[in-house]
Design a protein around this motif. Sequence first.
Motif, PDB file in Angstrom:
ATOM      1  N   ASN A 115       2.847 -46.047 -22.923  1.00 28.55           N
ATOM      2  CA  ASN A 115       4.375 -45.872 -22.749  1.00 28.55           C
ATOM      3  C   ASN A 115       4.648 -45.541 -21.194  1.00 28.55           C
ATOM      4  N   VAL A 116       4.880 -46.603 -20.412  1.00 32.56           N
ATOM      5  CA  VAL A 116       5.077 -46.436 -19.052  1.00 32.56           C
ATOM      6  C   VAL A 116       6.580 -46.080 -18.790  1.00 32.56           C
ATOM      7  N   GLY A 117       7.219 -46.104 -19.608  1.00 34.70           N
ATOM      8  CA  GLY A 117       8.734 -45.391 -19.340  1.00 34.70           C
ATOM      9  C   GLY A 117       9.529 -46.501 -18.947  1.00 34.70           C
ATOM     10  N   GLY A 129       7.983 -41.780 -20.123  1.00 34.68           N
ATOM     11  CA  GLY A 129       6.854 -42.454 -20.564  1.00 34.68           C
ATOM     12  C   GLY A 129       5.736 -41.321 -20.809  1.00 34.68           C
ATOM     13  N   ASP A 130       4.734 -41.807 -21.511  1.00 30.54           N
ATOM     14  CA  ASP A 130       3.424 -40.941 -21.850  1.00 30.54           C
ATOM     15  C   ASP A 130       3.120 -40.176 -20.737  1.00 30.54           C
TER      16      ASP A 130
END
Length: 143
Positions: free
Chosen positions: A7-9, A17-18
């Motif tokens: 998850n990059v946002g 994100g992550d």
Amino acid sequence: MARQTINVGSSPNDGTGDTLRDAMVSINSMTADIYGQSGTGDSLRGSSSLTAAADVDVNFDTATVFTITSSISIELNFTNASIGDVKDIIITDSGGTSGLTLNSGITVTTIAGSYSATAGAVNFIQVACTAANTFFLSISQSI
């Protein structure tokens, strides 16, 4: 291992994100299969030695290169092939009553070469899966 999405946002540095650590854990997990040459379902593998028999299963999920030494007639049966898979099969013939056939129920088009049953011949066979149960192959021998 199955692919993991990181998850990059929604936008850069928005905090949705992550975390960096979680992203790296995912990357380590996914690349362990490649570097360890383990896992299932990928074609980034080494070689597998097959035993000569009347019917020999060539499981496309287990290796990139398959080797066989044979003095009998064998039939190669391609299993778990996906479109785009390319595999190499190296058959060293030791003479006798050897020969090669390919499993029925599939479409195989030989685009070059033929199998040599001469004792000591090393047959290099490259197989490409182009559609469901459809394969193209070429056969050559060492010089």
